[in-house]
Design a protein around this motif. Structure first.
Motif, short mmCIF file in Angstrom:
data_model
loop_
_atom_site.label_atom_id
_atom_site.label_comp_id
_atom_site.label_asym_id
_atom_site.label_seq_id
_atom_site.Cartn_x
_atom_site.Cartn_y
_atom_site.Cartn_z
N ALA A 92 -17.79 -36.00 -22.32
CA ALA A 92 -19.09 -36.22 -22.95
C ALA A 92 -19.33 -35.25 -24.10
O ALA A 92 -19.81 -35.63 -25.17
N ILE A 93 -18.95 -34.00 -23.92
CA ILE A 93 -19.15 -32.99 -24.97
C ILE A 93 -18.31 -33.32 -26.20
O ILE A 93 -18.82 -33.35 -27.32
N VAL A 94 -17.02 -33.59 -26.01
CA VAL A 94 -16.17 -33.86 -27.17
C VAL A 94 -16.50 -35.20 -27.81
O VAL A 94 -16.33 -35.36 -29.03
N GLU A 95 -16.99 -36.15 -27.04
CA GLU A 95 -17.40 -37.42 -27.62
C GLU A 95 -18.61 -37.24 -28.53
O GLU A 95 -18.67 -37.82 -29.62
N VAL A 96 -19.56 -36.45 -28.11
CA VAL A 96 -20.74 -36.18 -28.94
C VAL A 96 -20.33 -35.43 -30.21
O VAL A 96 -20.77 -35.77 -31.32
N VAL A 97 -19.48 -34.43 -30.07
CA VAL A 97 -19.02 -33.65 -31.23
C VAL A 97 -18.24 -34.54 -32.19
O VAL A 97 -18.46 -34.52 -33.41
N GLY A 98 -17.31 -35.34 -31.67
CA GLY A 98 -16.52 -36.22 -32.52
C GLY A 98 -17.37 -37.29 -33.18
O GLY A 98 -17.18 -37.61 -34.37
N PHE A 99 -18.30 -37.84 -32.44
CA PHE A 99 -19.21 -38.84 -32.99
C PHE A 99 -19.99 -38.25 -34.17
O PHE A 99 -20.08 -38.86 -35.24
N ALA A 100 -20.52 -37.05 -33.99
CA ALA A 100 -21.26 -36.38 -35.06
C ALA A 100 -20.35 -36.09 -36.25
O ALA A 100 -20.76 -36.24 -37.41
N GLY A 101 -19.12 -35.68 -35.99
CA GLY A 101 -18.17 -35.41 -37.06
C GLY A 101 -17.86 -36.65 -37.88
O GLY A 101 -17.85 -36.62 -39.12
N TYR A 102 -17.61 -37.76 -37.20
CA TYR A 102 -17.32 -39.01 -37.91
C TYR A 102 -18.54 -39.51 -38.68
O TYR A 102 -18.40 -40.03 -39.79
N LEU A 103 -19.72 -39.35 -38.12
CA LEU A 103 -20.91 -39.76 -38.85
C LEU A 103 -21.11 -38.92 -40.11
O LEU A 103 -21.49 -39.44 -41.17
#
Length: 162
Positions: A123-134
């Protein structure tokens, strides 16, 4: 020179002259998004691999396929140009993992997170990666501009002399 153009005469609204702008920030965001995506894929594979033989649960098979897609997007992020569609695919893949967890567990998502350490990491890395891609999506020029740039950089095969 109008107020909308950069000093070199480039129009930022059309994506001209942005090749060097925010380069360090873009590289950092790419690194963060790619690392988060690879970790998310690894966590999903760690969870799915021992459960691949259980027929009533489709999640392990979906996790393997989703992890393969996530790693493919991460590699393409490093090797390809600044394609907004690629960044949207990366954000969508990580968002699907995160949203799928919330939908699968429903109101018991918090209890499921507390019971499964891998889920917390995912969950943590998914949120971080999602924010990075956005963020990469917002910083990238439109895809048509990137394609035009690539065409301009390629030598014309008709101009070659034998």
């Amino acid at each position: 020179m109008s107020a909308d153009t950069e000093p070199g005469g480039a129009d930022p609204s059309r994506g001209e002259g942005t090749a060097g702008r925010d380069t360090a920030r873009k590289r950092l965001l790419q690194w963060v998004a790619v690392q988060a995506t690879v970790v998310a894929a690894a966590v999903h594979l760690l969870w799915a691999w021992p459960r691949l033989g259980s027929p009533p649960d489709a999640r392990p098979y979906l996790f393997v396929a989703g992890s393969a897609l996530a790693v493919t997007v991460a590699v393409a992020t490093l090797r390809a140009g600044e394609y907004r569609r690629l960044y949207a695919l990366g954000a969508g893949t990580l968002g699907t993992f995160l949203g799928g967890f919330l939908v699968w567990h429903g109101t018991g998502a918090a209890a499921a997170l507390a019971a499964e350490p891998l889920a917390v990491v995912a969950a943590i890395v998914e949120v971080v990666g999602f924010a990075g891609y956005l963020a990469l999506f917002r910083l990238a020029p439109p895809t048509s501009v990137v394609v035009d740039r690539r065409r301009e950089e390629e030598p014309d095969p008709e101009d070659r002399t034998p």
